[in-house]
Scaffold this active site. Structure first.
Site, short mmCIF file in Angstrom:
data_model
loop_
_atom_site.label_atom_id
_atom_site.label_comp_id
_atom_site.label_asym_id
_atom_site.label_seq_id
_atom_site.Cartn_x
_atom_site.Cartn_y
_atom_site.Cartn_z
N ARG A 109 -22.24 -31.75 14.07
CA ARG A 109 -21.93 -30.31 14.62
C ARG A 109 -22.36 -29.28 13.56
NH1 ARG A 109 -15.87 -31.41 16.99
NH2 ARG A 109 -16.53 -31.88 18.79
N MET B 133 -13.65 -14.13 3.60
CA MET B 133 -13.36 -12.73 2.85
C MET B 133 -14.35 -12.07 2.18
SD MET B 133 -9.39 -12.61 2.50
CE MET B 133 -8.02 -12.62 3.84
N GLY B 134 -14.38 -10.82 2.10
CA GLY B 134 -15.49 -10.09 1.26
C GLY B 134 -16.11 -9.02 2.13
N ARG C 10 11.87 -38.44 -20.41
CA ARG C 10 10.92 -39.62 -19.94
C ARG C 10 9.81 -39.54 -20.30
NH1 ARG C 10 15.15 -40.82 -17.84
NH2 ARG C 10 15.72 -41.26 -15.62
N ASP D 108 -11.37 -11.24 -4.24
CA ASP D 108 -12.95 -10.89 -3.95
C ASP D 108 -13.87 -11.01 -4.99
OD1 ASP D 108 -12.33 -10.48 -1.35
OD2 ASP D 108 -11.84 -8.49 -1.63
N ARG E 172 -5.81 -16.72 0.39
CA ARG E 172 -5.09 -15.95 -0.48
C ARG E 172 -3.79 -16.63 -0.93
NH1 ARG E 172 -5.69 -10.70 -1.32
NH2 ARG E 172 -6.59 -9.55 0.33
N ARG F 125 0.80 -1.29 0.21
CA ARG F 125 -0.09 -0.10 0.10
C ARG F 125 0.81 1.29 0.14
NH1 ARG F 125 -4.95 -2.96 -0.55
NH2 ARG F 125 -4.74 -4.64 0.79
N GLY G 114 -6.40 -4.15 -7.48
CA GLY G 114 -7.95 -4.31 -7.21
C GLY G 114 -8.35 -2.83 -7.69
N ASN H 169 -14.11 -31.80 -23.20
CA ASN H 169 -14.46 -30.50 -23.45
C ASN H 169 -14.92 -30.56 -24.99
OD1 ASN H 169 -15.73 -27.93 -23.46
ND2 ASN H 169 -13.77 -26.88 -23.29
P1 ADP Z 1 -6.75 -2.58 -3.85
O1 ADP Z 1 -6.22 -2.02 -5.37
O2 ADP Z 1 -6.49 -3.84 -3.64
O3 ADP Z 1 -8.23 -2.06 -4.08
P2 ADP Z 1 -6.05 -0.51 -2.20
O4 ADP Z 1 -7.30 0.41 -2.26
O5 ADP Z 1 -5.24 -0.39 -1.09
O6 ADP Z 1 -5.89 -1.89 -2.90
O7 ADP Z 1 -4.92 0.54 -3.40
C1 ADP Z 1 -3.77 0.06 -3.66
C2 ADP Z 1 -2.81 1.20 -3.83
O8 ADP Z 1 -3.23 1.97 -4.93
C3 ADP Z 1 -2.82 2.29 -2.61
O9 ADP Z 1 -2.01 1.87 -1.77
C4 ADP Z 1 -2.67 3.64 -3.35
O10 ADP Z 1 -1.12 3.65 -3.48
C5 ADP Z 1 -3.16 3.31 -4.62
N1 ADP Z 1 -4.46 4.26 -4.87
C6 ADP Z 1 -5.88 3.80 -4.26
N2 ADP Z 1 -6.64 4.40 -4.43
C7 ADP Z 1 -6.14 5.54 -5.05
C8 ADP Z 1 -6.60 6.92 -5.25
N3 ADP Z 1 -7.83 7.20 -5.33
N4 ADP Z 1 -5.68 7.82 -5.88
C9 ADP Z 1 -4.32 7.53 -5.92
N5 ADP Z 1 -3.94 6.27 -5.85
C10 ADP Z 1 -4.81 5.29 -5.27
#
Ligand code: ADP
Length: 793
Positions: A200, A207-208, A672, A165, A302, A87, A117, A544
């Site tokens: 049980r 996650m989510g 082989r 996710d 993960r 991050r 993401g 398939n």
């Molecule tokens: P993901 O990509 O898995 O959703 P994050 O939301 O933590 O994870 O985003 C990863 C990185 O992308 C952040 O640490 C930041 O550096 C950058 N980032 C996320 N959102 C923004 C934004 N709105 N503007 C600029 N950089 C962003």
């Protein structure tokens, strides 16, 4: 401030593309990096890796490094991301993005492929929109000269969605989500055994935070008793609802209770629903008092090597991302690479990011219908499938009026494939929910024809839900499967049995023989009135090769088995290093599983029946291997693989090819042969096969239900009364059998005329660095009966 050293990088002769992983890691990121690196190099670009996500871009220096072709060898099977992710707070600020822009220019990079993401992709889009301003500021503040920045007027951004996710709008799957789902299902399967032993209840948290895909799909794949997802918060009375469902299942005789809850589960009032609350209810509720445990799966979700689908998705999307970079013009909006059903697509990045945010906004605003509608169609289909397969027989309100209820026969034809039992379970559940009578025909048409008089119910029995309920994760075929077709069993007898048992509809699950069977039944309708009923086929075969669909259930389970086998074989060579394995795959006359497995494990070459094998081709491949081993200074110790489909050649078997390689290698390397055989049918079906089986099976029964008028003339005149369900491109369709039989089937070779995956073979070759070898003059056309006698087919 003086312009920064090193000397001005003018526009490089070669384009420079960078690949970066960002946000949470997910399985499949490494296959995507490998694909970008190799495809980029193949297209004449220099490819750079940005290490540690945006942090690497902001800090620059050693965190931005050029990749060589051989450096990504073996990355297909590695979990997580090998270029790191982090991050990065600095990138949220303009100052951070300014530094990032400077580093990009200094490294001569004008295109950035980001795998991450929605956060990472939002950051990327912001970066691109600011780019001209950032560059201007670098010049104005004399950090770079105008000359230096001249070639970098535009920045190309392409997004790859890497996330476990599956929370991105516009794509059916994100890179990593099926691996995570696989991990969850594996854990739930383990837990089920102990739950059943001790009678049980288990509450399993997955996650989510904003997306219930993992919880929903795990619920469908494992046949969980109850699920909680953010998009469909429970009404206030969720406690009573859950306890009623669990009590009902227990009264039916079920010894285990599984409740799956997403991290972000809330009730409609916005109160969090925690695993502890659920546990307390199940343990304390009068009449239930279940011995209840909580399992929080956490980071295991993960972990590990990517499943076959994520390797496929990461690879194909990586390839497409490079193509998108090369196609981009200054006016093209930044794309992201999506997948819709079976089709890799490019879509506008920003729209997807906005739509994704909109889901979170809708949930926050308690507009849950909107949240659900913003997810893709598969999501709501799956939700309905889940509801159908869990509330069986509770909800009489959805029973059809008596005259619309049908006696629906279910039969398995062909060889076992993962997903056949889950499909049957779903079809039975749907039938019971709607008031139909689901009937099992045991042991295919052969069993039907031969044993109809043996027992009081003959070979046909009404399904017992308590038994069927356990089939959500069972491999093989619980009602028995056979390759015999109705013509072989005797069409007259089969037609008379249809009459005897008063079938109103037929649901066939199976492979090419099932397709043949349906074709025969359809044609015999003119002669036998009892066959004038709606019939539909759900393709299920590891090969398939069923016309009318690009995907048969069971093929994904097979690919995962084959991939795991190849990974192990590859690793086994690490002690001796210089070893080639020639692995024979199943697949009949279709090279699908050989090719897709080749894509997932990085085979040096794949030999298919569609292409055939020639001596010139073998010679060129052996020569290539010689060069590869000569140039290998031990970066990766794992062996090399060649995959050969069992019917690629009548003469060149895996053993013969391995012997030829050994002879020609002159002890510079070894070879082989290896044959996984029936291992390829798989044990427990993969989550993809399980969930797609459920979704498609329910659609099949819904389709049969549409035929209210089942008079002979209505059935005979309606081409939709005999169909095969399939995934074609981006859609799920019921294709009329007549049309598929006549226009889409290569009968002698028992496969579709057009196989969508053929173009993937080129990608396997490109990414493994296979040279352009001579191709055989013509492939085999149809194996003849005499070959069978000679043991060749
Ligand atoms: P993901 O990509 O898995 O959703 P994050 O939301 O933590 O994870 O985003 C990863 C990185 O992308 C952040 O640490 C930041 O550096 C950058 N980032 C996320 N959102 C923004 C934004 N709105 N503007 C600029 N950089 C962003």
């Amino acid at each position: 401030m003086s312009p920064a050293a090193p000397p001005p990088p003018l526009r490089q002769k070669k384009r420079r593309i960078a690949i970066m992983t960002s946000g949470g890691d997910s399985p499949g990121m490494n296959p995507a990096i490998r694909a970008v690196v190799r495809m980029g190099i193949d297209k004449g670009c220099d490819v750079y890796g940005v290490y540690e996500g945006y942090e690497g871009l902001v800090q620059g220096g050693d965190l931005i490094r050029q990749f060589q072709w051989s450096e990504v060898r073996g990355w297909l099977s590695e979990g997580g991301t090998l270029i790191g992710t982090a991050r990065c707070m600095a990138f949220y600020e303009r100052a951070g993005r300014l530094k990032a822009a400077k580093n990009m220019v200094l490294h001569g990079i004008d295109a950035l492929i980001i795998c991450g993401g929605d956060g990472s992709l939002t950051g990327a889009d912001k970066f691109r929109s600011e780019w001209p301003d950032l560059v201007q500021e670098l010049v104005d503040t004399k950090q770079l000269t105008a000359e230096q920045t001249k070639p970098y007027k535009h920045l190309n951004i392409v997004g790859l969605v890497g996330s476990i996710d599956n929370d991105m709008s516009g794509t059916d799957a994100t890179i990593g989500c099926f691996s995570a789902l696989g991990r969850i299902c594996e854990m739930v399967d383990y837990i089920e055994a102990t739950a059943s032993s001790h009678s049980r209840a288990f509450v399993i948290e997955v996650m989510g935070r904003h997306c219930g895909w993992l919880a929903l799909m795990a619920g469908v794949a494992t046949g969980a008793d109850f699920i909680f997802i953010p998009e469909k918060p429970r009404p206030e009375k969720w406690r009573e609802e859950m306890c009623a469902v669990v009590a009902h299942h227990r009264q039916n005789g079920k010894r285990k209770t599984i409740v799956i809850v997403a991290e972000g589960a809330y009730d409609q009032e916005g109160n969090k629903i925690t695993p502890e609350m659920i546990k307390d209810l199940l343990a304390d509720k009068e009449g239930l008092a279940l011995d209840t445990r909580i399992t929080t799966l956490g980071h295991v979700q993960r972990g590990g090597s990517a499943c076959a689908y994520d390797r496929y998705l990461g690879t194909l999307q990586g390839v497409e991302a490079v193509r998108a970079v090369l196609d981009a013009t200054p006016d093209t909006p930044s794309p992201f690479i999506a997948v819709n059903e079976n089709k890799i697509t490019r879509k506008p990045l920003m729209q997807a990011v906005l739509d994704t945010k909109e889901v979170a906004n809708a949930i926050a605003a308690k507009d849950f219908d909107r949240a659900m509608s913003l997810r893709d169609t598969e999501f709501s289909d799956m939700y309905n499938s889940y509801r159908t397969t869990t509330s069986t027989a509770i909800d009489n309100s959805v029973h059809l009026p008596p005259k619309k209820r049908m006696r629906i026969a279910i039969i398995h034809v062909g060889a076992p494939a993962g997903g056949v039992n889950p499909a049957t379970r779903a079809a039975v559940a749907y039938c019971l929910t709607r008031g139909h009578t689901p009937l099992a025909i045991h042991n295919g048409f052969a069993g039907f024809a031969r044993h109809h008089g043996d027992k009081p119910d003959g070979a046909v029995r009404e399904f017992d839900w308590l038994e069927v309920d356990n089939w959500a994760n069972k491999g093989g075929s619980e009602i028995g499967m056979n390759r015999e077709t109705p013509v072989e069993s005797g069409m007259e007898l089969i037609a008379s049995l249809f009459k005897l048992y008063k079938f109103d509809g037929l649901f066939i699950i199976g492979g090419f023989e099932a397709f043949q069977s349906l074709s025969q039944l359809r044609k015999a309708r003119e002669q036998y009135s009892s066959l004038c009923i709606p019939m539909t086929l759900l393709p299920a075969t590891i090969s398939n090769n069923v016309p009318g669909t690009e995907y048969s259930i069971g093929s994904d389970t097979c690919l995962n088995e084959l991939m795991a086998y190849c990974d192990k074989v590859k690793q086994s060579a690490s002690a001796s290093r210089r070893r080639v394995f020639v692995i024979e795959t199943q697949g009949g006359r279709s090279g699908y599983i050989a090719t897709l497995a080749g894509l997932a494990v990085g085979a040096v070459a794949v030999y298919t029946p569609e292409e055939g094998i020639s001596i010139a081709m073998l010679a060129a491949d052996i020569e290539h291997l010689r060069k590869v081993f000569a140039g290998d200074s031990g970066q990766s110790r794992a062996g090399r693989l060649i995959l050969v489909n069992e019917k690629a050649s009548k003469v060149y078997s895996a053993k013969l090819i391995a012997d030829m390689i050994r002879e020609e290698a002159h002890e510079r390397f070894e070879s082989r042969d290896s044959i996984p055989g029936h291992v390829q049918q798989g044990g427990v079906p993969s989550p993809m096969d399980r969930t797609r089986a459920v979704r498609l099976a329910i659609k099949c029964i819904e389709h049969l239900e549409q035929f209210e008028d089942r008079s002979d003339s209505a059935i005979l005149s309606n081409p939709q009364s005999a169909t095969v369900i399939g995934i074609k491109g981006a859609s799920v369709v019921f294709s009329p059998m007549k049309e598929v039989e006549e226009n889409e089937t290569d009968w002698p070779n028992r496969r579709p005329n057009h196989e969508f995956w053929l173009e993937l073979k080129g990608i396997v070759d490109t990414l493994s660095g296979r040279p352009d070898v001579p191709r055989p003059e013509s492939p085999l056309v149809g194996w003849k009966a005499k070959d069978k006698k000679r043991g060749l087919s």
